[in-house]
Design a protein around this motif. Structure first.
Motif, PDB file in Angstrom:
ATOM      1  N   HIS A 148      19.778  21.247 -43.414  1.00 23.74           N
ATOM      2  CA  HIS A 148      20.200  19.807 -43.173  1.00 23.74           C
ATOM      3  C   HIS A 148      21.025  19.261 -44.444  1.00 23.74           C
ATOM      4  O   HIS A 148      22.089  18.376 -43.829  1.00 23.74           O
ATOM      5  CB  HIS A 148      19.077  18.644 -43.145  1.00 23.74           C
ATOM      6  CG  HIS A 148      18.076  18.784 -41.876  1.00 23.74           C
ATOM      7  ND1 HIS A 148      18.544  18.014 -40.784  1.00 23.74           N
ATOM      8  CD2 HIS A 148      17.066  19.702 -41.197  1.00 23.74           C
ATOM      9  CE1 HIS A 148      17.623  18.333 -39.939  1.00 23.74           C
ATOM     10  NE2 HIS A 148      16.949  19.419 -40.133  1.00 23.74           N
ATOM     11  N   ILE A 202      24.099  16.254 -39.367  1.00 24.01           N
ATOM     12  CA  ILE A 202      23.781  16.144 -37.868  1.00 24.01           C
ATOM     13  C   ILE A 202      23.865  17.314 -37.188  1.00 24.01           C
ATOM     14  O   ILE A 202      23.103  17.393 -36.033  1.00 24.01           O
ATOM     15  CB  ILE A 202      24.503  14.698 -37.280  1.00 24.01           C
ATOM     16  CG1 ILE A 202      25.762  15.181 -37.118  1.00 24.01           C
ATOM     17  CG2 ILE A 202      24.130  13.691 -37.893  1.00 24.01           C
ATOM     18  CD1 ILE A 202      26.744  14.089 -36.409  1.00 24.01           C
ATOM     19  N   MET A 244      22.261  15.974 -31.554  1.00 24.47           N
ATOM     20  CA  MET A 244      22.408  14.715 -32.255  1.00 24.47           C
ATOM     21  C   MET A 244      24.324  14.447 -31.887  1.00 24.47           C
ATOM     22  O   MET A 244      24.470  13.278 -32.104  1.00 24.47           O
ATOM     23  CB  MET A 244      22.571  14.922 -33.689  1.00 24.47           C
ATOM     24  CG  MET A 244      21.166  14.828 -34.195  1.00 24.47           C
ATOM     25  SD  MET A 244      20.546  13.244 -34.403  1.00 24.47           S
ATOM     26  CE  MET A 244      21.178  12.773 -35.996  1.00 24.47           C
ATOM     27  N   SER A 304      26.878  11.564 -33.438  1.00 27.93           N
ATOM     28  CA  SER A 304      26.361  10.341 -34.036  1.00 27.93           C
ATOM     29  C   SER A 304      26.818   9.581 -34.752  1.00 27.93           C
ATOM     30  O   SER A 304      26.281   8.507 -35.197  1.00 27.93           O
ATOM     31  CB  SER A 304      24.649  10.734 -34.249  1.00 27.93           C
ATOM     32  OG  SER A 304      24.025  11.483 -33.289  1.00 27.93           O
ATOM     33  N   THR A 329      27.029   7.599 -40.403  1.00 23.71           N
ATOM     34  CA  THR A 329      25.820   7.015 -41.013  1.00 23.71           C
ATOM     35  C   THR A 329      24.483   7.922 -40.607  1.00 23.71           C
ATOM     36  O   THR A 329      23.768   8.330 -41.730  1.00 23.71           O
ATOM     37  CB  THR A 329      25.280   5.699 -40.439  1.00 23.71           C
ATOM     38  OG1 THR A 329      26.398   4.825 -40.737  1.00 23.71           O
ATOM     39  CG2 THR A 329      24.092   5.116 -40.981  1.00 23.71           C
ATOM     40  N   ALA A 330      24.439   8.557 -39.416  1.00 23.41           N
ATOM     41  CA  ALA A 330      23.461   9.506 -38.834  1.00 23.41           C
ATOM     42  C   ALA A 330      23.601  10.756 -39.942  1.00 23.41           C
ATOM     43  O   ALA A 330      22.535  11.413 -40.115  1.00 23.41           O
ATOM     44  CB  ALA A 330      23.522   9.837 -37.500  1.00 23.41           C
ATOM     45  N   ASP A 331      24.918  11.271 -40.134  1.00 23.46           N
ATOM     46  CA  ASP A 331      25.110  12.438 -40.761  1.00 23.46           C
ATOM     47  C   ASP A 331      24.265  12.182 -42.294  1.00 23.46           C
ATOM     48  O   ASP A 331      23.749  13.143 -42.992  1.00 23.46           O
ATOM     49  CB  ASP A 331      26.518  12.875 -41.008  1.00 23.46           C
ATOM     50  CG  ASP A 331      26.840  14.214 -41.484  1.00 23.46           C
ATOM     51  OD1 ASP A 331      26.477  15.089 -41.247  1.00 23.46           O
ATOM     52  OD2 ASP A 331      27.330  14.318 -42.852  1.00 23.46           O
ATOM     53  N   GLN A 365      22.436  10.030 -43.427  1.00 24.11           N
ATOM     54  CA  GLN A 365      20.806   9.922 -43.085  1.00 24.11           C
ATOM     55  C   GLN A 365      20.269  11.441 -43.186  1.00 24.11           C
ATOM     56  O   GLN A 365      19.172  11.692 -43.806  1.00 24.11           O
ATOM     57  CB  GLN A 365      20.483   9.036 -42.197  1.00 24.11           C
ATOM     58  CG  GLN A 365      18.774   8.673 -42.484  1.00 24.11           C
ATOM     59  CD  GLN A 365      18.593   7.611 -41.478  1.00 24.11           C
ATOM     60  OE1 GLN A 365      19.239   7.098 -41.178  1.00 24.11           O
ATOM     61  NE2 GLN A 365      17.223   7.379 -41.440  1.00 24.11           N
ATOM     62  N   SER A 366      20.859  12.437 -42.353  1.00 26.30           N
ATOM     63  CA  SER A 366      20.193  13.543 -42.234  1.00 26.30           C
ATOM     64  C   SER A 366      20.152  14.299 -43.417  1.00 26.30           C
ATOM     65  O   SER A 366      19.362  14.955 -43.668  1.00 26.30           O
ATOM     66  CB  SER A 366      21.135  14.384 -40.986  1.00 26.30           C
ATOM     67  OG  SER A 366      20.611  15.470 -40.779  1.00 26.30           O
ATOM     68  N   SER A 379       8.817   7.272 -31.443  1.00 23.65           N
ATOM     69  CA  SER A 379      10.264   7.372 -30.986  1.00 23.65           C
ATOM     70  C   SER A 379      10.149   7.476 -29.347  1.00 23.65           C
ATOM     71  O   SER A 379      10.940   7.059 -28.564  1.00 23.65           O
ATOM     72  CB  SER A 379      10.928   8.467 -31.654  1.00 23.65           C
ATOM     73  OG  SER A 379      12.269   8.788 -31.149  1.00 23.65           O
TER      74      SER A 379
END
Length: 143
Positions: free
Chosen positions: A23, A28, A34, A37, A40-42, A44-45, A90
């Motif tokens: 990760h 992502i 994903m 995404s 931001t998602a990258d 966070q991942s 989720s």
């Protein structure tokens, strides 16, 4: 039982470390479905990848102790189970994820009870061994 707990804890630790580094390296792209995404998602991942590396190292640390600390195993397994709870939330809010996430959810539900059971057995075994060390050999029952 002790060998099974050691082996499973080590396997969990190395798997988590490897997944965490994956990760960190891929962001992502390490997560099916994903897509694009965004940044931001990258971010966070990759961040959670680092946390997962630390989680894996905690499993490895626990597996290398003698006796394996049952309390640590219970906490680590409980955190893993909490991951399944988070996935169920989720699913309740957004629906079914990619099929691979369902496989991971199943592992997060099935493995913790096994770890709890093995940790209990290890704790009892370690407690009995400590008791045997306190009782002089001449006073032990013959079997």
């Amino acid at each position: 039982m002790s060998a099974a707990l050691k082996w499973l804890s080590m396997a969990m630790g190395f798997a988590c470390v490897a997944i965490g580094f994956l990760h960190i390296a891929l962001g992502i792209d390490a997560v099916p479905d994903m897509g694009s995404s965004g940044v931001t998602a990258d971010s966070q991942s990759r961040f959670f990848g680092a946390i997962f590396v630390g989680y894996g190292l905690a499993w490895i640390w626990a597996a290398r102790q003698s006796p394996i600390p049952a309390t640590a195993v219970r906490w680590l397994a409980g955190i893993f189970l909490l991951g399944a709870v988070a996935r169920f939330i989720s699913m309740a809010v957004y629906g079914w994820p990619h099929w691979f996430q369902l496989v991971l959810t199943a592992l997060e539900v099935v493995l913790p009870p096994i770890y709890f059971w093995l940790a209990d057995a290890e704790e009892k075994r370690a407690g009995a061994a400590r008791l045997d060390d306190r009782v002089p050999a001449a006073s032990r029952p013959h079997s």
